[in-house]
Scaffold this motif. Structure first.
Motif, PDB file in Angstrom:
ATOM      1  N   ILE A  79       0.940  -1.434  -0.136  1.00 24.94           N
ATOM      2  CA  ILE A  79      -0.096   0.074  -0.007  1.00 24.94           C
ATOM      3  C   ILE A  79       0.757   1.252  -0.281  1.00 24.94           C
ATOM      4  N   THR A  80       1.928   1.213   0.749  1.00 24.00           N
ATOM      5  CA  THR A  80       2.893   2.342   0.777  1.00 24.00           C
ATOM      6  C   THR A  80       3.334   2.647  -0.465  1.00 24.00           C
ATOM      7  N   LEU A  81       3.985   1.451  -1.047  1.00 22.72           N
ATOM      8  CA  LEU A  81       4.658   1.551  -2.335  1.00 22.72           C
ATOM      9  C   LEU A  81       3.685   2.142  -3.423  1.00 22.72           C
ATOM     10  N   LEU A  82       2.484   1.628  -3.359  1.00 25.84           N
ATOM     11  CA  LEU A  82       1.500   2.170  -4.355  1.00 25.84           C
ATOM     12  C   LEU A  82       1.317   3.690  -4.322  1.00 25.84           C
ATOM     13  N   GLY A  83       1.672   4.123  -3.182  1.00 23.24           N
ATOM     14  CA  GLY A  83       1.286   5.668  -3.006  1.00 23.24           C
ATOM     15  C   GLY A  83       2.521   6.322  -3.727  1.00 23.24           C
ATOM     16  N   ALA A  84       3.657   5.566  -4.084  1.00 21.53           N
ATOM     17  CA  ALA A  84       4.724   6.280  -4.519  1.00 21.53           C
ATOM     18  C   ALA A  84       4.551   7.270  -5.667  1.00 21.53           C
ATOM     19  N   PRO A  85       4.288   6.761  -6.913  1.00 19.30           N
ATOM     20  CA  PRO A  85       4.200   7.806  -8.049  1.00 19.30           C
ATOM     21  C   PRO A  85       3.448   8.996  -7.856  1.00 19.30           C
ATOM     22  N   ALA A 475      20.684  11.788  -7.353  1.00 17.92           N
ATOM     23  CA  ALA A 475      19.777  12.699  -6.626  1.00 17.92           C
ATOM     24  C   ALA A 475      18.222  12.313  -6.690  1.00 17.92           C
ATOM     25  N   ALA A 476      18.042  11.663  -7.784  1.00 16.28           N
ATOM     26  CA  ALA A 476      16.438  11.213  -7.616  1.00 16.28           C
ATOM     27  C   ALA A 476      16.166  10.169  -6.938  1.00 16.28           C
ATOM     28  N   VAL A 477      17.246   9.284  -6.918  1.00 15.46           N
ATOM     29  CA  VAL A 477      17.055   8.076  -5.787  1.00 15.46           C
ATOM     30  C   VAL A 477      16.843   8.669  -4.616  1.00 15.46           C
ATOM     31  N   LEU A 478      17.731   9.601  -4.115  1.00 13.42           N
ATOM     32  CA  LEU A 478      17.669  10.194  -2.901  1.00 13.42           C
ATOM     33  C   LEU A 478      16.206  10.826  -2.409  1.00 13.42           C
ATOM     34  N   LEU A 479      15.734  11.465  -3.577  1.00 11.34           N
ATOM     35  CA  LEU A 479      14.421  12.196  -3.535  1.00 11.34           C
ATOM     36  C   LEU A 479      13.279  11.090  -3.230  1.00 11.34           C
ATOM     37  N   VAL A 480      13.353  10.268  -4.139  1.00 15.42           N
ATOM     38  CA  VAL A 480      12.437   8.944  -4.091  1.00 15.42           C
ATOM     39  C   VAL A 480      12.445   8.360  -2.729  1.00 15.42           C
ATOM     40  N   ALA A 481      13.803   8.192  -2.169  1.00 15.27           N
ATOM     41  CA  ALA A 481      13.906   7.645  -0.670  1.00 15.27           C
ATOM     42  C   ALA A 481      13.422   8.491   0.280  1.00 15.27           C
ATOM     43  N   LEU A 482      13.677   9.770   0.117  1.00 21.74           N
ATOM     44  CA  LEU A 482      13.055  10.679   1.211  1.00 21.74           C
ATOM     45  C   LEU A 482      11.458  11.025   1.193  1.00 21.74           C
ATOM     46  N   SER A 483      10.976  10.987  -0.027  1.00 22.08           N
ATOM     47  CA  SER A 483       9.512  11.160  -0.227  1.00 22.08           C
ATOM     48  C   SER A 483       8.793  10.106   0.391  1.00 22.08           C
ATOM     49  N   LEU A 484       9.388   8.836  -0.217  1.00 23.23           N
ATOM     50  CA  LEU A 484       8.647   7.813   0.476  1.00 23.23           C
ATOM     51  C   LEU A 484       8.884   7.360   1.859  1.00 23.23           C
ATOM     52  N   GLY A 485      10.066   7.916   2.208  1.00 20.99           N
ATOM     53  CA  GLY A 485      10.148   7.848   3.855  1.00 20.99           C
ATOM     54  C   GLY A 485       9.463   8.628   4.502  1.00 20.99           C
ATOM     55  N   VAL A 486       9.072  10.022   4.176  1.00 19.81           N
ATOM     56  CA  VAL A 486       8.202  10.721   5.078  1.00 19.81           C
ATOM     57  C   VAL A 486       6.808  10.379   4.792  1.00 19.81           C
ATOM     58  N   PHE A 487       6.520   9.647   3.603  1.00 23.04           N
ATOM     59  CA  PHE A 487       5.124   9.397   3.381  1.00 23.04           C
ATOM     60  C   PHE A 487       4.831   8.114   4.265  1.00 23.04           C
TER      61      PHE A 487
END
Lengths: 500, 325
Positions: A79-85, A475-487
């Motif tokens: 469910i969390t991963l599905l929220g990523a895009p 940097a995009a990987v970092l961004l994905v990780a942080l966005s998903l992390g806070v989410f």
């Protein structure tokens, strides 16, 4: 909480939109007429938004139902991963889609391998594909909340009596939830710019947002930009008005908040539906991460500082957004909620330009870049937060409001005892969404930031502009990780012990 | 009380003096990053000027001009650096710029007579593809081939606008027909240079609209000689990047000093391997190794700022109509 606070919050939101747009119109000396090209852009914008929203919702229904009625290991992570895009910056997500569906992407490599002709992502189909990619997760999440709001007791009764769950329970819930989800996604898609331009294949796919960009950046035609911005707001108000007419009230009543055990439907079919959705949403994400990992070591130190700033801005923005949203949904009437939806249809470029005009005579715009960004990001996340929280709050009031009245619960006590515990799950989701949306934002910051105030998305974009494509991918990987992390952090917080 | 006042007066005086010695330069984002010319230029100028040079990045060239127009005469900017000749006519019309009063010797393939703006670098637009692959020899040849390209939108990007001017200058009344024939070669049109270049590097197209100097980046910074620019028979349209002095500047002498400095070796030698463009004045040591491998267009195409501004709207409409079909 008093109605007065809700009114003040709504007026604050309204002035945050009206003042900047007013400043743009005032500077331009009035609004301007529309060209034929603007009308073509308007038609394309509305058309693609209708198709994108329709498809997103249609596809989301089976996925959300499968997620709501099956229990399996890893479901929470899925469910969390599905929220990523939804929380990815557009350019990152587009690059991910291209590596799967592009000319030299995975799909075409497979097709070529089995001797089939290639498919192309560039064209209206690409725009719609990308919009579904972005918004399907949002639709799924909002619909899953709908399913979870059906009391487990109703399912038991239906099971005992051998009655069809779909017609008696799920259809009324969908009838109540789907119009709102559709309208939110439609409005998100009407302000699309980079997706339409990169994947649209050329000027056929011109959106209103591009016309605004052109007017502000290339022609300094602020009057024209203001007109287009007002048209976007008009579309939003009309859509919200239609929604209020169409939306049905809740007819399922209250339950005891048990987790439902479902017996109906085919587990195999549900599994297939979830697997397909997961593949569609996770493959591009995996591609972003795989292609970015080698670049991670090339990411300069300055980007980590930018990441730190982004996290702080995201937390501030989330706090502000949630405070505003709770205040507005407890107002109880429709108009503050309509006002809270307006930010969906205002472009960051016009709003940012207007704020710049307002701020400039008093302050160096770059000295307030980060606070302004936090404020604007809170504003842009507000429509989602309000949408997510309002259903939950209304249910709580409808089911337990009279009881609370009888106990003379009001103000903060009513909020603490009645509302907050009952909206905890959506509250966590809304907070996660607000923080993550802010992490990925590349709007107002581009107008205000100078030297030391880059956020992570801006730093990433500047890396790309300096030929540093590999570092940008890192940097995009970092961004994905942080966005998903806070989410994940907030979303999970809202679901602790909730069994869902 | 008297002491306090004099301390305050003293503080005010120092801050005013500090203010007088700050030169604020608005420029585009990529100029100020650690890969751009900004850091080297700042260090070199501050060595001689006894001042504080502050760069303020503001998006791209077009964003730079709209930023200045928003701020008007009250702007903090003393110098605006990074407009190109497609924007200078509009920039001059704002009345926000002062004449530079210099007549330097420039190494430009065209004559330079602009009284308000001085070039600091220049380049030729070109399609950049992979070495060894099929390479067309003209825009017409490209339009007649099956080669797939990525271009930028002339409504949101300076290279995109450059291509529009290139086609219009080379083909005049036939421009519309050329665009119609190019339509099936265009994979997609991106909002800016970065997205297009990224798509090309991902293998989404055979070539991308960029500069003749782009292969130099791959060669020098990455030791990769697999990228080449295509030389076209019609000639190549130029981008000339300029700087101008803001009329309302509170440090006019410092601004003049900067414009003069801009054309010296200390500034110009930073350009080739940070901005990946040709310097407006070739430094004494010549161009860096690797630049000799770049294609040298025989014909340089460039409209005057006035012509460019007069041509743009009609050319844009032609482009839109041809590609919208």
């Amino acid at each position: 909480m008093a109605r007065g606070a809700g009114t003040i919050a709504a007026l604050l939101v309204l002035s945050l939109i009206a003042v900047p747009i007013g400043a743009v119109i005032w500077t331009a000396g009035g609004i301007a007429g529309l060209s034929a090209a603007d009308w073509a852009a308007f038609r394309f914008t509305i058309w693609q938004a209708l198709v994108s929203a329709g498809l997103s919702v249609l596809l989301a229904i089976p996925v959300a139902r499968a997620l709501a009625r099956r229990r399996f290991r890893g479901r929470a992570a899925l469910i969390t991963l599905l929220g990523a895009p939804f929380v990815l910056p557009v350019i990152v997500a587009v690059m991910g889609l291209v590596s799967i569906f592009g000319r030299s992407g995975l799909v075409n490599t497979v097709l070529a391998g089995i001797g089939l002709p290639p498919v192309t992502i560039y064209g209206p189909q690409g725009v719609i594909l990308a919009h579904v990619f972005f918004n399907l997760p949002l639709a799924v999440r909002m619909l899953v909340h709908g399913w979870l709001s059906i009391p487990a007791e109703r399912f038991r009764v239906a099971a005992q009596l051998g009655q069809p769950v779909g017609r008696l329970l799920e259809w009324p819930m969908l009838r109540r939830t789907v119009p709102g989800v559709f309208v939110v996604i439609f409005l998100v898609c009407t302000t699309s710019f980079a997706v339409a331009l990169i994947l649209g294949g050329g000027p056929r796919a011109t959106t209103l947002e591009l016309a605004i960009y052109q007017a502000v950046r290339f022609e300094f035609d602020l009057g024209g930009a203001a007109t287009l911005a007002l048209i976007q707001l008009g579309v939003c108000v009309l859509a919200m008005a239609a929604l209020i007419v169409v939306e049905a009230p809740d007819a399922l009543g209250a339950g005891l908040d048990r987790t439902v055990e479902r017996w109906d439907g085919s587990p195999r079919l549900d599994g297939l539906v979830m697997a397909l959705a997961a593949l569609f949403l996770i493959l591009p994400l995996a591609a972003i991460i795989l292609s970015g990992l080698p670049g991670l070591q090339q990411v300069p130190v300055s980007v980590y500082a930018a990441a730190g700033r982004s996290v702080i801005v995201a937390l501030a923005s989330m706090t502000l957004c949630i405070l505003l949203a709770i205040t507005i949904v407890t107002h109880g009437q429709n108009w503050p909620r309509v006002v809270a939806t307006l930010p969906l249809s205002v472009t960051a470029l016009v709003l940012g330009t207007g704020l710049f005009i307002v701020v400039f005579p008093f302050l160096r715009p770059s000295s307030v870049a980060l606070p302004v960004t936090a404020l604007m990001n809170a504003l842009f996340a507000l429509p989602f937060a309000v949408r997510i929280l309002s259903t939950a709050r209304d249910d709580a009031e409808a089911q337990f409001g009279r009881l609370a009245d009888g106990l003379a619960l009001s103000g903060w006590a009513r909020m603490r005892v009645l509302i907050l515990p009952r909206i905890r799950r959506p509250l966590g989701f809304a907070a996660g969404l607000a923080a993550a949306l802010s992490m990925g934002d590349l709007g107002v910051i581009t107008l205000f930031a100078s030297g030391g105030q880059e956020t992570l998305p801006l730093a990433m974009f500047r890396l790309m502009a300096a030929y540093q494509m590999e570092a940008a991918a890192g940097a995009a990987v970092l961004l994905v990780a942080l966005s998903l992390g806070v989410f994940w952090l907030f979303d999970r917080g809202g679901r602790v012990g909730a069994g869902a | 009380m008297k002491t306090t006042l004099s301390v305050i007066a003293g503080l005010l005086a120092t801050s005013a003096m500090a203010q007088e010695n700050v030169l604020t330069v608005y420029t585009y984002d990529s100029f100020v990053t650690e890969w751009g010319p900004g850091p080297a230029v700042e260090a070199a100028f501050e060595e001689t000027c006894g001042c504080d040079l502050q760069f303020e990045g503001a998006g791209d060239g077009a964003a730079l001009l709209s930023r200045l127009q928003l701020e008007g005469p009250r702007t903090d900017a003393d110098i605006v650096l990074g407009l190109d000749t497609n924007l200078t006519a509009a920039a001059r019309e704002t009345g926000l710029f002062a004449e530079h009063g210099l007549s330097p010797d420039l190494d430009l393939p065209v004559e330079w007579t602009d009284s308000h703006f001085l070039p600091f670098d220049w380049g030729y637009f070109a399609f950049v593809g992979n070495a060894g692959a099929e390479a067309p020899t003209s825009l017409r040849d490209l339009a007649d081939s099956d080669i797939q390209i990525v271009i930028q939108d002339p409504r949101s990007s300076t290279p995109g606008l450059g291509l529009l001017m290139w086609v219009k200058t080379a083909y005049g009344d036939e421009a519309s027909a050329l665009w119609e024939d190019l339509a099936d070669n265009i994979v997609t049109v991106t909002p800016g240079w970065s997205e297009a270049y990224g798509l090309f590097l991902e293998g989404e197209a055979d070539a991308v609209l960029s500069y003749t100097t782009s292969p130099a980046y791959h060669l020098i910074a990455e030791e990769d000689d697999s990228k080449v620019a295509w030389a076209f028979e019609e000639g190549h349209y130029m981008q000339v990047e300029v700087a101008g002095k803001v009329a309302s500047t509170d440090v006019p002498d410092l601004a003049d000093q900067f414009l003069a400095f801009m054309l010296t070796d200390a500034f110009q030698s930073a350009i080739p391997t940070t901005n990946w463009m040709y310097p407006a004045v070739v430094p004494e040591d010549g161009l860096p190794d690797g630049f000799e491998t770049l294609i040298q267009p025989e014909t340089a195409l460039l409209l005057s700022p006035e012509e460019a501004s007069a041509t743009r709207d009609a050319a844009l409409e032609e482009w839109r109509a041809a590609l919208a079909r």
